[in-house]
Scaffold this motif. Sequence first.
Motif, PDB file in Angstrom:
ATOM      1  N   GLN A  12       0.828  -1.213   0.000  1.00 36.49           N
ATOM      2  CA  GLN A  12       0.000   0.000   0.000  1.00 36.49           C
ATOM      3  C   GLN A  12       0.859   1.258   0.000  1.00 36.49           C
ATOM      4  OE1 GLN A  12      -3.871  -0.139   2.378  1.00 36.49           O
ATOM      5  NE2 GLN A  12      -2.662  -1.704   3.391  1.00 36.49           N
ATOM      6  N   LEU A  13       1.950   1.226   0.772  1.00 29.51           N
ATOM      7  CA  LEU A  13       2.823   2.390   0.838  1.00 29.51           C
ATOM      8  C   LEU A  13       3.476   2.662  -0.518  1.00 29.51           C
ATOM      9  CD1 LEU A  13       4.038   4.599   2.601  1.00 29.51           C
ATOM     10  CD2 LEU A  13       5.873   3.010   3.203  1.00 29.51           C
ATOM     11  N   LEU A  14       3.958   1.610  -1.171  1.00 35.11           N
ATOM     12  CA  LEU A  14       4.602   1.781  -2.476  1.00 35.11           C
ATOM     13  C   LEU A  14       3.594   2.204  -3.536  1.00 35.11           C
ATOM     14  CD1 LEU A  14       7.631   1.306  -3.368  1.00 35.11           C
ATOM     15  CD2 LEU A  14       7.035   0.615  -1.042  1.00 35.11           C
ATOM     16  N   LYS A  15       2.364   1.765  -3.389  1.00 32.88           N
ATOM     17  CA  LYS A  15       1.330   2.174  -4.338  1.00 32.88           C
ATOM     18  C   LYS A  15       1.039   3.666  -4.197  1.00 32.88           C
ATOM     19  CE  LYS A  15      -2.837   0.184  -6.355  1.00 32.88           C
ATOM     20  NZ  LYS A  15      -3.781  -0.958  -6.280  1.00 32.88           N
ATOM     21  N   GLN A  16       1.058   4.158  -2.964  1.00 35.75           N
ATOM     22  CA  GLN A  16       0.793   5.572  -2.713  1.00 35.75           C
ATOM     23  C   GLN A  16       2.027   6.442  -2.972  1.00 35.75           C
ATOM     24  OE1 GLN A  16      -0.712   5.825   1.332  1.00 35.75           O
ATOM     25  NE2 GLN A  16      -2.128   4.124   1.003  1.00 35.75           N
ATOM     26  N   HIS A  17       3.206   5.901  -2.664  1.00 39.58           N
ATOM     27  CA  HIS A  17       4.461   6.666  -2.771  1.00 39.58           C
ATOM     28  C   HIS A  17       5.529   5.755  -3.384  1.00 39.58           C
ATOM     29  CE1 HIS A  17       2.605   9.685  -0.154  1.00 39.58           C
ATOM     30  NE2 HIS A  17       2.246   8.688   0.638  1.00 39.58           N
ATOM     31  N   PRO A  18       5.554   5.619  -4.704  1.00 37.67           N
ATOM     32  CA  PRO A  18       6.429   4.651  -5.376  1.00 37.67           C
ATOM     33  C   PRO A  18       7.923   4.844  -5.111  1.00 37.67           C
ATOM     34  CG  PRO A  18       4.754   5.480  -6.880  1.00 37.67           C
ATOM     35  CD  PRO A  18       4.673   6.313  -5.656  1.00 37.67           C
ATOM     36  N   ASP A  19       8.353   6.047  -4.733  1.00 32.21           N
ATOM     37  CA  ASP A  19       9.776   6.314  -4.535  1.00 32.21           C
ATOM     38  C   ASP A  19      10.254   6.045  -3.112  1.00 32.21           C
ATOM     39  OD1 ASP A  19      10.014   7.097  -7.201  1.00 32.21           O
ATOM     40  OD2 ASP A  19       9.481   9.179  -6.745  1.00 32.21           O
ATOM     41  N   THR A  20       9.383   5.552  -2.269  1.00 35.21           N
ATOM     42  CA  THR A  20       9.762   5.277  -0.879  1.00 35.21           C
ATOM     43  C   THR A  20      10.869   4.234  -0.817  1.00 35.21           C
ATOM     44  OG1 THR A  20       7.513   5.748  -0.150  1.00 35.21           O
ATOM     45  CG2 THR A  20       8.930   4.564   1.393  1.00 35.21           C
ATOM     46  N   LYS A  21      11.905   4.502  -0.027  1.00 37.09           N
ATOM     47  CA  LYS A  21      13.055   3.593   0.045  1.00 37.09           C
ATOM     48  C   LYS A  21      13.258   2.983   1.434  1.00 37.09           C
ATOM     49  CE  LYS A  21      14.289   4.384  -4.232  1.00 37.09           C
ATOM     50  NZ  LYS A  21      14.045   3.353  -5.265  1.00 37.09           N
ATOM     51  N   GLU A  22      13.284   3.800   2.463  1.00 34.97           N
ATOM     52  CA  GLU A  22      13.661   3.336   3.800  1.00 34.97           C
ATOM     53  C   GLU A  22      12.423   3.262   4.690  1.00 34.97           C
ATOM     54  OE1 GLU A  22      16.993   5.382   5.451  1.00 34.97           O
ATOM     55  OE2 GLU A  22      18.085   5.410   3.547  1.00 34.97           O
ATOM     56  N   ILE A  23      11.926   2.037   4.889  1.00 29.37           N
ATOM     57  CA  ILE A  23      10.670   1.828   5.614  1.00 29.37           C
ATOM     58  C   ILE A  23      10.962   1.271   7.008  1.00 29.37           C
ATOM     59  CG2 ILE A  23       8.474   0.592   5.621  1.00 29.37           C
ATOM     60  CD1 ILE A  23       8.617   0.563   2.565  1.00 29.37           C
ATOM     61  N   VAL A  24      10.370   1.915   7.992  1.00 32.01           N
ATOM     62  CA  VAL A  24      10.550   1.521   9.397  1.00 32.01           C
ATOM     63  C   VAL A  24       9.179   1.158   9.967  1.00 32.01           C
ATOM     64  CG1 VAL A  24      11.243   2.311  11.691  1.00 32.01           C
ATOM     65  CG2 VAL A  24      12.533   3.058   9.655  1.00 32.01           C
ATOM     66  N   PHE A  25       9.102   0.020  10.643  1.00 32.77           N
ATOM     67  CA  PHE A  25       7.870  -0.377  11.322  1.00 32.77           C
ATOM     68  C   PHE A  25       8.028  -0.168  12.822  1.00 32.77           C
ATOM     69  CE2 PHE A  25       7.036  -2.607   7.377  1.00 32.77           C
ATOM     70  CZ  PHE A  25       5.651  -2.550   7.258  1.00 32.77           C
ATOM     71  N   SER A  26       7.090   0.556  13.415  1.00 35.19           N
ATOM     72  CA  SER A  26       7.041   0.690  14.863  1.00 35.19           C
ATOM     73  C   SER A  26       5.973  -0.261  15.382  1.00 35.19           C
ATOM     74  CB  SER A  26       6.705   2.124  15.263  1.00 35.19           C
ATOM     75  OG  SER A  26       6.691   2.249  16.678  1.00 35.19           O
ATOM     76  N   VAL A  27       6.372  -1.161  16.273  1.00 31.16           N
ATOM     77  CA  VAL A  27       5.523  -2.278  16.670  1.00 31.16           C
ATOM     78  C   VAL A  27       5.215  -2.205  18.167  1.00 31.16           C
ATOM     79  CG1 VAL A  27       5.272  -4.781  16.640  1.00 31.16           C
ATOM     80  CG2 VAL A  27       6.689  -3.650  14.899  1.00 31.16           C
ATOM     81  N   PRO A  28       3.963  -1.905  18.561  1.00 32.12           N
ATOM     82  CA  PRO A  28       3.595  -2.017  19.977  1.00 32.12           C
ATOM     83  C   PRO A  28       3.893  -3.444  20.443  1.00 32.12           C
ATOM     84  CG  PRO A  28       1.863  -0.946  18.702  1.00 32.12           C
ATOM     85  CD  PRO A  28       2.823  -1.504  17.710  1.00 32.12           C
ATOM     86  N   SER A  29       4.668  -3.575  21.518  1.00 34.67           N
ATOM     87  CA  SER A  29       5.239  -4.888  21.833  1.00 34.67           C
ATOM     88  C   SER A  29       4.892  -5.344  23.244  1.00 34.67           C
ATOM     89  CB  SER A  29       6.761  -4.854  21.663  1.00 34.67           C
ATOM     90  OG  SER A  29       7.094  -4.591  20.320  1.00 34.67           O
ATOM     91  N   GLY A  30       4.283  -6.518  23.321  1.00 34.22           N
ATOM     92  CA  GLY A  30       4.002  -7.172  24.587  1.00 34.22           C
ATOM     93  C   GLY A  30       4.657  -8.536  24.580  1.00 34.22           C
ATOM     94  N   ASN A  31       3.975  -9.523  23.972  1.00 34.97           N
ATOM     95  CA  ASN A  31       4.539 -10.872  23.854  1.00 34.97           C
ATOM     96  C   ASN A  31       5.492 -11.019  22.672  1.00 34.97           C
ATOM     97  OD1 ASN A  31       4.349 -13.033  25.606  1.00 34.97           O
ATOM     98  ND2 ASN A  31       2.198 -13.442  25.155  1.00 34.97           N
TER      99      ASN A  31
END
Length: 436
Positions: free
Chosen positions: A235-254
Amino acid sequence: MNYYSTNRTISGVSLRDAVAKGLAADGGVFMPELIGTLPSSFIRGLPEMTLQEMSLQVAEVLFGEDVEKSKLEQIVDETLNFDIPLVHVSGKRHALELYHGPTLAFKDIGARFMARLLGYFVENSSDREINVLVATSGDTGGAVANGFLDVPGIRVFVLYPSGKVSDIQEKQFSTLGRNIVAIEIDGTFDDCQALVKRAFTDRILNDSMRLTSANSINIARLFPQSFFYFHAYAQLLKQHPDTKEIVFSVPSGNLGNLTAGVIAKRMGLPIKRFIAANNRNDVFSEYLHTGVYTPRKSVITIANAMDVGNPNNFARIIDLYDNSYSLVRTEIDGRRYDDEEIRQTIRQTWSENSYLLDPHGACGYRALIDCLQPQETGIVLETAHPAKFREQMEATIGMPVALPESLSASLTLPKQSIRLTTDFDAFRAFLLSQQL
Protein backbone atom coordinates in the motif's frame (compact mmCIF):
# COMPACT_ATOMS: atom_id res chain seq x y z
CA MET A 1 8.83 -28.40 6.68
CA ASN A 2 10.11 -29.60 10.03
CA TYR A 3 10.36 -27.58 13.21
CA TYR A 4 12.73 -27.48 16.17
CA SER A 5 12.49 -26.17 19.72
CA THR A 6 14.34 -22.97 20.60
CA ASN A 7 15.74 -24.92 23.57
CA ARG A 8 17.49 -27.08 20.94
CA THR A 9 16.74 -30.50 22.44
CA ILE A 10 13.84 -31.32 20.05
CA SER A 11 13.86 -31.23 16.25
CA GLY A 12 12.27 -32.87 13.23
CA VAL A 13 8.71 -32.02 14.35
CA SER A 14 6.03 -31.85 11.63
CA LEU A 15 3.79 -28.83 11.11
CA ARG A 16 0.78 -30.86 12.26
CA ASP A 17 2.48 -31.80 15.53
CA ALA A 18 3.97 -28.34 16.09
CA VAL A 19 0.52 -26.76 15.70
CA ALA A 20 -1.23 -29.44 17.77
CA LYS A 21 1.31 -29.23 20.60
CA GLY A 22 1.81 -25.46 20.61
CA LEU A 23 4.74 -25.59 23.03
CA ALA A 24 7.64 -28.02 22.72
CA ALA A 25 8.01 -30.66 25.43
CA ASP A 26 11.32 -29.12 26.54
CA GLY A 27 9.60 -25.79 27.23
CA GLY A 28 10.89 -24.09 24.08
CA VAL A 29 8.84 -22.62 21.25
CA PHE A 30 8.87 -24.05 17.75
CA MET A 31 10.76 -22.54 14.84
CA PRO A 32 11.01 -23.72 11.21
CA GLU A 33 14.24 -25.36 10.15
CA LEU A 34 14.28 -23.02 7.14
CA ILE A 35 12.62 -19.69 6.35
CA GLY A 36 12.14 -19.58 2.59
CA THR A 37 12.68 -16.42 0.59
CA LEU A 38 10.38 -14.89 -2.01
CA PRO A 39 11.70 -13.87 -5.44
CA SER A 40 12.45 -10.23 -6.16
CA SER A 41 9.77 -10.31 -8.87
CA PHE A 42 7.19 -11.03 -6.16
CA ILE A 43 8.37 -8.06 -4.09
CA ARG A 44 8.28 -5.74 -7.13
CA GLY A 45 4.77 -6.90 -7.98
CA LEU A 46 3.28 -6.42 -4.52
CA PRO A 47 1.60 -3.04 -5.24
CA GLU A 48 -0.53 -4.71 -7.92
CA MET A 49 -1.67 -7.65 -5.77
CA THR A 50 -4.69 -8.02 -3.51
CA LEU A 51 -4.19 -8.81 0.17
CA GLN A 52 -5.40 -12.37 -0.46
CA GLU A 53 -3.13 -12.92 -3.47
CA MET A 54 0.05 -11.86 -1.73
CA SER A 55 -0.88 -13.63 1.53
CA LEU A 56 -1.42 -16.90 -0.30
CA GLN A 57 2.07 -16.77 -1.79
CA VAL A 58 3.58 -15.96 1.60
CA ALA A 59 1.53 -18.80 3.16
CA GLU A 60 2.79 -21.22 0.51
CA VAL A 61 6.37 -20.49 1.53
CA LEU A 62 5.53 -20.94 5.22
CA PHE A 63 3.03 -23.82 5.06
CA GLY A 64 2.82 -25.04 1.45
CA GLU A 65 4.82 -28.21 1.97
CA ASP A 66 2.24 -29.47 4.44
CA VAL A 67 -1.12 -28.13 3.19
CA GLU A 68 -2.39 -28.49 -0.36
CA LYS A 69 -2.74 -25.21 -2.26
CA SER A 70 -6.53 -25.34 -2.66
CA LYS A 71 -7.03 -25.74 1.10
CA LEU A 72 -4.44 -23.09 1.89
CA GLU A 73 -6.19 -20.71 -0.49
CA GLN A 74 -9.51 -21.38 1.26
CA ILE A 75 -7.95 -20.75 4.68
CA VAL A 76 -6.37 -17.48 3.52
CA ASP A 77 -9.57 -16.24 1.87
CA GLU A 78 -11.70 -17.03 4.92
CA THR A 79 -9.14 -15.48 7.27
CA LEU A 80 -8.70 -12.24 5.36
CA ASN A 81 -12.25 -11.27 4.46
CA PHE A 82 -11.89 -7.73 5.82
CA ASP A 83 -9.86 -4.66 4.92
CA ILE A 84 -6.49 -3.66 6.42
CA PRO A 85 -6.03 -0.03 5.31
CA LEU A 86 -2.85 2.00 5.53
CA VAL A 87 -3.81 5.51 6.66
CA HIS A 88 -1.63 8.62 6.42
CA VAL A 89 -1.45 10.40 9.77
CA SER A 90 1.17 13.15 9.48
CA GLY A 91 4.34 13.84 7.52
CA LYS A 92 6.02 10.53 6.73
CA ARG A 93 4.10 8.65 9.43
CA HIS A 94 1.32 6.18 8.63
CA ALA A 95 -0.92 3.80 10.60
CA LEU A 96 -1.73 0.27 9.48
CA GLU A 97 -5.24 -0.33 10.83
CA LEU A 98 -5.33 -3.98 11.84
CA TYR A 99 -8.64 -3.75 13.69
CA HIS A 100 -11.28 -4.17 11.00
CA GLY A 101 -11.88 -7.87 11.69
CA PRO A 102 -14.77 -9.39 13.68
CA THR A 103 -13.34 -8.61 17.15
CA LEU A 104 -11.70 -5.32 16.11
CA ALA A 105 -8.14 -6.40 16.95
CA PHE A 106 -5.09 -7.47 14.93
CA LYS A 107 -5.24 -10.89 16.53
CA ASP A 108 -8.22 -11.77 14.37
CA ILE A 109 -5.77 -12.53 11.56
CA GLY A 110 -3.66 -15.12 13.35
CA ALA A 111 -6.54 -16.57 15.35
CA ARG A 112 -8.77 -17.09 12.33
CA PHE A 113 -5.94 -18.66 10.34
CA MET A 114 -4.99 -20.98 13.19
CA ALA A 115 -8.59 -22.06 13.84
CA ARG A 116 -9.02 -23.08 10.21
CA LEU A 117 -5.64 -24.80 9.97
CA LEU A 118 -6.15 -26.73 13.21
CA GLY A 119 -9.70 -27.62 12.14
CA TYR A 120 -8.26 -28.99 8.89
CA PHE A 121 -5.80 -31.18 10.80
CA VAL A 122 -8.52 -32.44 13.16
CA GLU A 123 -10.87 -33.16 10.26
CA ASN A 124 -8.21 -35.23 8.54
CA SER A 125 -7.17 -37.36 11.50
CA SER A 126 -8.60 -39.80 14.00
CA ASP A 127 -7.32 -37.79 16.96
CA ARG A 128 -9.52 -37.17 19.98
CA GLU A 129 -10.81 -33.69 20.77
CA ILE A 130 -8.19 -30.94 20.92
CA ASN A 131 -8.31 -28.54 23.86
CA VAL A 132 -6.92 -25.08 23.20
CA LEU A 133 -5.47 -23.15 26.15
CA VAL A 134 -4.96 -19.42 25.70
CA ALA A 135 -3.90 -16.70 28.12
CA THR A 136 -5.06 -13.19 27.33
CA SER A 137 -4.19 -9.72 28.56
CA GLY A 138 -6.97 -8.25 26.45
CA ASP A 139 -7.56 -8.80 22.74
CA THR A 140 -6.23 -12.35 22.27
CA GLY A 141 -9.16 -13.88 24.14
CA GLY A 142 -11.84 -12.35 21.95
CA ALA A 143 -10.00 -13.06 18.71
CA VAL A 144 -9.31 -16.71 19.58
CA ALA A 145 -12.82 -17.29 20.93
CA ASN A 146 -14.38 -15.83 17.80
CA GLY A 147 -12.02 -17.73 15.51
CA PHE A 148 -12.66 -21.12 17.13
CA LEU A 149 -16.35 -20.71 17.99
CA ASP A 150 -18.22 -23.90 17.00
CA VAL A 151 -15.20 -25.43 15.20
CA PRO A 152 -15.89 -29.20 15.42
CA GLY A 153 -13.57 -31.23 17.63
CA ILE A 154 -12.02 -28.21 19.39
CA ARG A 155 -12.69 -26.63 22.79
CA VAL A 156 -11.09 -23.39 23.95
CA PHE A 157 -10.19 -22.39 27.52
CA VAL A 158 -9.48 -18.65 27.80
CA LEU A 159 -7.52 -17.62 30.92
CA TYR A 160 -7.57 -13.94 31.81
CA PRO A 161 -6.55 -11.81 34.82
CA SER A 162 -9.54 -10.72 36.88
CA GLY A 163 -10.19 -6.99 36.69
CA LYS A 164 -7.27 -6.34 34.34
CA VAL A 165 -8.97 -6.42 30.94
CA SER A 166 -11.55 -3.90 29.78
CA ASP A 167 -15.25 -4.71 30.15
CA ILE A 168 -15.61 -4.81 26.37
CA GLN A 169 -12.65 -7.17 25.96
CA GLU A 170 -14.01 -9.48 28.68
CA LYS A 171 -17.48 -9.59 27.13
CA GLN A 172 -16.06 -10.60 23.74
CA PHE A 173 -14.92 -14.00 25.05
CA SER A 174 -16.89 -14.56 28.28
CA THR A 175 -20.38 -14.42 26.78
CA LEU A 176 -20.12 -17.02 24.03
CA GLY A 177 -20.49 -20.36 25.81
CA ARG A 178 -20.72 -23.46 23.59
CA ASN A 179 -17.14 -24.65 23.04
CA ILE A 180 -15.59 -21.53 24.66
CA VAL A 181 -14.82 -21.62 28.41
CA ALA A 182 -13.70 -18.38 30.11
CA ILE A 183 -11.51 -18.81 33.21
CA GLU A 184 -11.04 -15.70 35.37
CA ILE A 185 -7.76 -15.91 37.30
CA ASP A 186 -7.09 -13.99 40.51
CA GLY A 187 -3.69 -12.75 39.32
CA THR A 188 -1.85 -11.10 36.44
CA PHE A 189 -1.51 -12.00 32.78
CA ASP A 190 1.89 -13.53 33.57
CA ASP A 191 0.17 -15.82 36.08
CA CYS A 192 -2.29 -16.89 33.36
CA GLN A 193 0.54 -17.50 30.92
CA ALA A 194 2.49 -19.48 33.52
CA LEU A 195 -0.53 -21.77 34.10
CA VAL A 196 -0.82 -22.40 30.37
CA LYS A 197 2.88 -23.13 29.95
CA ARG A 198 2.95 -25.46 32.94
CA ALA A 199 -0.08 -27.34 31.63
CA PHE A 200 1.83 -28.27 28.48
CA THR A 201 4.57 -29.93 30.51
CA ASP A 202 2.26 -31.67 33.00
CA ARG A 203 2.20 -35.45 32.41
CA ILE A 204 -1.23 -36.04 33.97
CA LEU A 205 -2.92 -33.43 31.78
CA ASN A 206 -1.17 -34.50 28.62
CA ASP A 207 -1.97 -38.16 29.19
CA SER A 208 -5.64 -37.30 29.61
CA MET A 209 -6.23 -34.37 27.25
CA ARG A 210 -4.80 -33.26 23.92
CA LEU A 211 -3.63 -29.70 24.59
CA THR A 212 -2.44 -26.89 22.35
CA SER A 213 -2.06 -23.13 22.66
CA ALA A 214 -3.54 -20.27 20.65
CA ASN A 215 -1.24 -17.62 22.05
CA SER A 216 1.57 -16.46 19.79
CA ILE A 217 3.40 -19.43 21.29
CA ASN A 218 1.73 -21.33 18.44
CA ILE A 219 3.32 -20.94 15.02
CA ALA A 220 -0.08 -21.20 13.30
CA ARG A 221 -1.19 -18.03 15.08
CA LEU A 222 2.11 -16.20 14.84
CA PHE A 223 3.32 -16.71 11.28
CA PRO A 224 0.19 -15.38 9.46
CA GLN A 225 0.84 -12.04 11.14
CA SER A 226 3.65 -11.63 8.60
CA PHE A 227 0.97 -11.17 5.91
CA PHE A 228 0.11 -7.65 6.94
CA TYR A 229 3.72 -6.44 6.67
CA PHE A 230 3.67 -7.32 2.98
CA HIS A 231 0.29 -5.62 2.62
CA ALA A 232 1.52 -2.45 4.36
CA TYR A 233 4.57 -2.31 2.10
CA ALA A 234 2.41 -2.79 -0.99
CA GLN A 235 0.00 0.00 0.00
CA LEU A 236 2.82 2.39 0.84
CA LEU A 237 4.60 1.78 -2.48
CA LYS A 238 1.33 2.17 -4.34
CA GLN A 239 0.79 5.57 -2.71
CA HIS A 240 4.46 6.67 -2.77
CA PRO A 241 6.43 4.65 -5.38
CA ASP A 242 9.78 6.31 -4.54
CA THR A 243 9.76 5.28 -0.88
CA LYS A 244 13.06 3.59 0.05
CA GLU A 245 13.66 3.34 3.80
CA ILE A 246 10.67 1.83 5.61
CA VAL A 247 10.55 1.52 9.40
CA PHE A 248 7.87 -0.38 11.32
CA SER A 249 7.04 0.69 14.86
CA VAL A 250 5.52 -2.28 16.67
CA PRO A 251 3.60 -2.02 19.98
CA SER A 252 5.24 -4.89 21.83
CA GLY A 253 4.00 -7.17 24.59
CA ASN A 254 4.54 -10.87 23.85
CA LEU A 255 6.64 -9.87 20.78
CA GLY A 256 4.53 -11.90 18.33
CA ASN A 257 4.00 -9.05 15.87
CA LEU A 258 7.67 -8.12 16.00
CA THR A 259 8.72 -11.72 15.39
CA ALA A 260 6.36 -11.92 12.40
CA GLY A 261 7.91 -8.73 11.02
CA VAL A 262 11.43 -10.10 11.32
CA ILE A 263 10.27 -13.24 9.51
CA ALA A 264 8.77 -11.09 6.73
CA LYS A 265 12.11 -9.32 6.40
CA ARG A 266 13.93 -12.67 6.23
CA MET A 267 11.56 -13.73 3.46
CA GLY A 268 12.73 -10.77 1.37
CA LEU A 269 10.53 -7.81 2.32
CA PRO A 270 12.78 -4.70 2.23
CA ILE A 271 12.19 -3.37 5.73
CA LYS A 272 15.02 -1.13 6.95
CA ARG A 273 14.47 -1.62 10.68
CA PHE A 274 11.96 -2.06 13.50
CA ILE A 275 11.17 -0.10 16.64
CA ALA A 276 9.80 -2.15 19.54
CA ALA A 277 7.55 0.15 21.57
CA ASN A 278 6.97 -0.89 25.19
CA ASN A 279 4.78 0.54 27.91
CA ARG A 280 6.08 0.40 31.49
CA ASN A 281 6.49 -3.36 31.01
CA ASP A 282 9.78 -2.69 29.30
CA VAL A 283 11.86 -5.85 29.69
CA PHE A 284 12.51 -6.03 25.94
CA SER A 285 13.34 -2.33 25.56
CA GLU A 286 15.66 -2.73 28.54
CA TYR A 287 17.33 -5.68 26.83
CA LEU A 288 17.80 -3.66 23.63
CA HIS A 289 19.54 -0.88 25.55
CA THR A 290 21.61 -2.99 27.95
CA GLY A 291 21.98 -6.47 26.50
CA VAL A 292 20.50 -7.89 29.72
CA TYR A 293 17.14 -9.69 29.70
CA THR A 294 15.44 -9.61 33.10
CA PRO A 295 11.85 -10.94 33.14
CA ARG A 296 9.72 -9.60 35.98
CA LYS A 297 6.15 -9.37 37.15
CA SER A 298 4.00 -7.26 34.85
CA VAL A 299 2.38 -4.00 35.96
CA ILE A 300 -1.01 -2.63 34.91
CA THR A 301 -1.08 0.13 32.28
CA ILE A 302 -3.65 1.72 29.98
CA ALA A 303 -2.14 -0.29 27.10
CA ASN A 304 -3.14 -3.53 28.81
CA ALA A 305 -2.52 -5.95 25.92
CA MET A 306 1.18 -5.09 26.28
CA ASP A 307 1.29 -5.77 30.02
CA VAL A 308 3.70 -8.69 29.70
CA GLY A 309 6.70 -9.21 31.96
CA ASN A 310 8.16 -12.32 30.30
CA PRO A 311 7.43 -12.29 26.55
CA ASN A 312 6.87 -15.69 24.96
CA ASN A 313 8.55 -14.74 21.72
CA PHE A 314 11.80 -13.38 23.13
CA ALA A 315 13.23 -16.85 22.54
CA ARG A 316 12.23 -16.65 18.87
CA ILE A 317 13.70 -13.17 18.42
CA ILE A 318 17.12 -14.12 19.73
CA ASP A 319 16.97 -17.43 17.84
CA LEU A 320 16.39 -15.52 14.59
CA TYR A 321 19.53 -13.51 15.33
CA ASP A 322 21.66 -16.51 16.37
CA ASN A 323 21.52 -15.45 20.03
CA SER A 324 23.61 -12.39 19.18
CA TYR A 325 22.72 -9.16 20.95
CA SER A 326 24.76 -7.12 18.46
CA LEU A 327 22.84 -8.63 15.52
CA VAL A 328 19.50 -7.88 17.19
CA ARG A 329 20.54 -4.25 17.66
CA THR A 330 21.41 -3.83 13.98
CA GLU A 331 17.72 -4.15 13.06
CA ILE A 332 15.67 -3.43 16.20
CA ASP A 333 15.52 -0.31 18.34
CA GLY A 334 13.46 0.00 21.51
CA ARG A 335 11.49 2.70 23.29
CA ARG A 336 9.49 2.78 26.51
CA TYR A 337 6.58 5.09 27.41
CA ASP A 338 4.51 5.53 30.54
CA ASP A 339 0.75 6.08 30.70
CA GLU A 340 0.92 9.87 30.64
CA GLU A 341 3.20 9.90 27.58
CA ILE A 342 0.74 7.57 25.85
CA ARG A 343 -2.19 9.85 26.78
CA GLN A 344 -0.30 12.91 25.55
CA THR A 345 0.29 11.21 22.19
CA ILE A 346 -3.40 10.32 21.86
CA ARG A 347 -4.44 13.91 22.65
CA GLN A 348 -1.84 15.48 20.37
CA THR A 349 -2.55 13.22 17.39
CA TRP A 350 -6.31 13.73 17.75
CA SER A 351 -5.96 17.50 18.12
CA GLU A 352 -3.40 18.05 15.35
CA ASN A 353 -4.26 15.31 12.85
CA SER A 354 -7.88 14.30 13.68
CA TYR A 355 -6.65 10.72 14.00
CA LEU A 356 -7.63 8.66 17.04
CA LEU A 357 -4.98 6.20 18.20
CA ASP A 358 -5.75 3.45 20.68
CA PRO A 359 -3.33 3.26 23.67
CA HIS A 360 -1.19 0.54 22.05
CA GLY A 361 -0.96 2.30 18.71
CA ALA A 362 -0.20 5.56 20.53
CA CYS A 363 2.77 3.92 22.23
CA GLY A 364 4.10 2.86 18.82
CA TYR A 365 3.29 6.19 17.18
CA ARG A 366 5.17 8.09 19.89
CA ALA A 367 8.20 5.97 19.02
CA LEU A 368 7.92 7.09 15.38
CA ILE A 369 7.74 10.73 16.48
CA ASP A 370 10.85 10.29 18.60
CA CYS A 371 12.93 7.96 16.42
CA LEU A 372 12.11 8.38 12.72
CA GLN A 373 14.99 9.82 10.69
CA PRO A 374 14.33 12.43 7.93
CA GLN A 375 14.96 9.96 5.09
CA GLU A 376 12.76 7.25 6.63
CA THR A 377 9.04 6.54 6.27
CA GLY A 378 7.34 5.05 9.32
CA ILE A 379 4.40 2.70 9.74
CA VAL A 380 2.88 2.04 13.16
CA LEU A 381 0.79 -1.06 13.72
CA GLU A 382 -2.58 0.14 15.03
CA THR A 383 -3.56 -3.04 16.80
CA ALA A 384 -7.06 -2.45 18.22
CA HIS A 385 -10.09 -0.23 17.68
CA PRO A 386 -9.98 2.77 20.05
CA ALA A 387 -13.56 2.09 21.16
CA LYS A 388 -12.40 -1.09 22.90
CA PHE A 389 -10.86 1.26 25.48
CA ARG A 390 -13.75 3.72 25.51
CA GLU A 391 -13.44 4.93 29.09
CA GLN A 392 -9.73 5.64 28.77
CA MET A 393 -10.16 7.26 25.38
CA GLU A 394 -13.03 9.51 26.45
CA ALA A 395 -11.15 10.60 29.57
CA THR A 396 -8.11 11.38 27.43
CA ILE A 397 -9.68 13.36 24.58
CA GLY A 398 -12.66 14.75 26.52
CA MET A 399 -15.38 13.66 24.13
CA PRO A 400 -17.53 10.58 23.44
CA VAL A 401 -16.16 7.66 21.43
CA ALA A 402 -18.83 5.78 19.49
CA LEU A 403 -19.03 2.01 19.89
CA PRO A 404 -19.20 -0.11 16.74
CA GLU A 405 -22.37 -2.17 16.60
CA SER A 406 -20.56 -5.46 17.25
CA LEU A 407 -19.15 -4.14 20.52
CA SER A 408 -22.47 -2.69 21.65
CA ALA A 409 -24.18 -6.03 21.10
CA SER A 410 -21.64 -7.95 23.20
CA LEU A 411 -22.17 -5.65 26.20
CA THR A 412 -25.78 -6.79 26.56
CA LEU A 413 -24.90 -10.48 26.93
CA PRO A 414 -24.45 -12.20 30.32
CA LYS A 415 -20.94 -13.11 31.40
CA GLN A 416 -20.16 -16.82 31.76
CA SER A 417 -16.86 -17.51 33.52
CA ILE A 418 -15.18 -19.80 36.03
CA ARG A 419 -13.10 -18.11 38.73
CA LEU A 420 -9.85 -19.75 39.87
CA THR A 421 -6.74 -18.80 41.81
CA THR A 422 -3.19 -19.10 40.47
CA ASP A 423 -2.87 -22.56 42.08
CA PHE A 424 -1.85 -25.00 39.35
CA ASP A 425 -3.31 -28.08 41.05
CA ALA A 426 -6.75 -26.44 41.14
CA PHE A 427 -6.40 -25.45 37.49
CA ARG A 428 -5.39 -28.99 36.53
CA ALA A 429 -8.31 -30.45 38.47
CA PHE A 430 -10.73 -28.13 36.70
CA LEU A 431 -9.42 -29.06 33.25
CA LEU A 432 -9.62 -32.77 34.03
CA SER A 433 -13.22 -32.30 35.18
CA GLN A 434 -14.05 -30.88 31.75
CA GLN A 435 -13.11 -34.00 29.79
CA LEU A 436 -15.85 -35.24 27.52
